[in-house]
Write an enzyme that holds these catalytic residues in place. Structure first.
Site, PDB file in Angstrom:
ATOM      1  N   GLY A   1     110.812  19.531  35.891  1.00 45.65           N
ATOM      2  CA  GLY A   1     112.010  19.439  35.062  1.00 45.65           C
ATOM      3  C   GLY A   1     113.281  19.637  35.862  1.00 45.65           C
ATOM      4  O   GLY A   1     114.265  18.909  35.690  1.00 45.65           O
TER       5      GLY A   1
ATOM      6  N   TYR B   1      95.114  22.376  25.965  1.00 47.15           N
ATOM      7  CA  TYR B   1      96.088  21.617  26.753  1.00 47.15           C
ATOM      8  C   TYR B   1      95.791  20.124  26.668  1.00 47.15           C
ATOM      9  O   TYR B   1      96.707  19.304  26.505  1.00 47.15           O
ATOM     10  CB  TYR B   1      96.026  22.095  28.206  1.00 47.15           C
ATOM     11  CG  TYR B   1      96.975  21.375  29.145  1.00 47.15           C
ATOM     12  CD1 TYR B   1      98.348  21.574  29.052  1.00 47.15           C
ATOM     13  CD2 TYR B   1      96.489  20.518  30.128  1.00 47.15           C
ATOM     14  CE1 TYR B   1      99.218  20.932  29.924  1.00 47.15           C
ATOM     15  CE2 TYR B   1      97.351  19.874  30.994  1.00 47.15           C
ATOM     16  CZ  TYR B   1      98.714  20.080  30.891  1.00 47.15           C
ATOM     17  OH  TYR B   1      99.581  19.439  31.743  1.00 47.15           O
TER      18      TYR B   1
END
Length: 299
Positions: free
Chosen positions: A21, A171
């Site tokens: 990110g 996940y």
């Protein structure tokens, strides 16, 4: 990565304080975009903003405290963004958690991994929809993972304690949900100026490994950095390609072109087969609206 000029565009990157990110934020800021760095804690957000300004002297960047495991935080963060009255050209749904060793819950009682990785981004995207619709050509890029291709991956009972199984099982469900959400958003946004794209960044040693046992973290660091993986900067390339390449279409899945999609240059690949059934997309969408109390209006 050589990306087109983003001057005049405004972007928001979740999980922008570290790893993939952060590298996405730096690249977009370097290309001239105004970037909102979203992260869970004020201190880390402020540190990330300062680091971006140090890396890119001309950066136009601001911080936003956003906890995707809290619908109240999502609502507050989205309200702050909308209050500015500016269109949002790029929304990069990048943040996530992985391999949480035991079942935990969000502030609203959802299983943590699915609640953060999918429901949090579903709610955020819906709340930011007015700003996305106001942009000349908005893109919603949602970061999935290679595990979405796992044989037997399913979205059956994503929130139940019985289906948790393990951190990686949850996940996997959340990452499959990311691509299912992207395809359903592409269907529902057809006729608007929003392009929904999913990405798989490849393999990189980032903060996602923090919940693994220590010996596995060490092994992951060595293996990922020296042999099969790539740097977080390289792992950000699929997201940047999906956000800025003029040839990307709604419903595309951008992944690395190297062996087993572990690393390499970004390109468009086939979606995981388990994600392509429109009935699965409708069910996930309806469940997500029911749980988050966020409804999308494309008018």
């Amino acid at each position: 990565m050589d990306i087109p000029s983003q001057v005049g565009k405004r972007a928001l990157v979740t999980g922008g304080t570290g790893g993939i990110g952060f590298e996405t934020v730096v690249a977009l800021a370097g290309a001239g975009a105004e970037v909102v760095v979203a992260g869970r804690g004020r201190a880390k957000v402020d540190q990330a903003v300062a680091a971006v300004r140090e890396a890119v002297g001309t950066a136009k960047v601001e911080g936003l405290v956003l906890d995707l495991a809290s619908l109240a935080s999502i609502d507050g963060a989205a309200s702050a963004v909308l209050a500015g009255g500016q269109p949002l050209d790029l929304l990069i749904n990048n943040a996530g958690v992985m391999a949480v060793p035991e079942r935990r819950e969000t502030a609203d009682g959802f299983e943590l991994t699915f609640g953060t990785n999918h429901l949090g981004h579903f709610a955020l995207t819906g709340r930011l929809l007015p700003a996305l619709l106001a942009a000349p050509a908005a893109r919603v890029v949602t970061v999935s993972a290679k595990v979405a291709r796992n044989k037997g991956a399913t979205l059956e009972d994503p929130l139940s304690a019985q289906s948790y199984g393990s951190g990686m099982a949850s996940y996997t469900k959340s990452k499959l949900a990311n691509v299912v959400f992207t395809l359903e958003l592409a269907r529902r946004a057809a006729g608007t100026r929003i392009t929904a794209v999913a990405v798989h960044p490849g393999t990189s040693n980032t903060g996602l490994q923090q919940h693994l046992p220590k010996y596995m973290q060490v092994m992951a660091s060595v293996v990922l950095e020296r042999f099969v993986g790539q740097s977080p900067a390289d792992a950000a390339r699929p997201s940047l390609y999906a956000a800025t390449n003029s040839g990307v279409k709604a419903g595309d899945f951008v992944v690395p072109d190297g062996r087993a999609e572990l690393r390499g240059a970004p390109h468009v690949a086939e979606m995981p087969p388990a994600a392509t059934d429109p009935a699965v997309g409708r069910r996930l969408w309806e469940l997500s609206e029911q749980l988050t109390h966020v409804s999308y209006s494309f008018r």
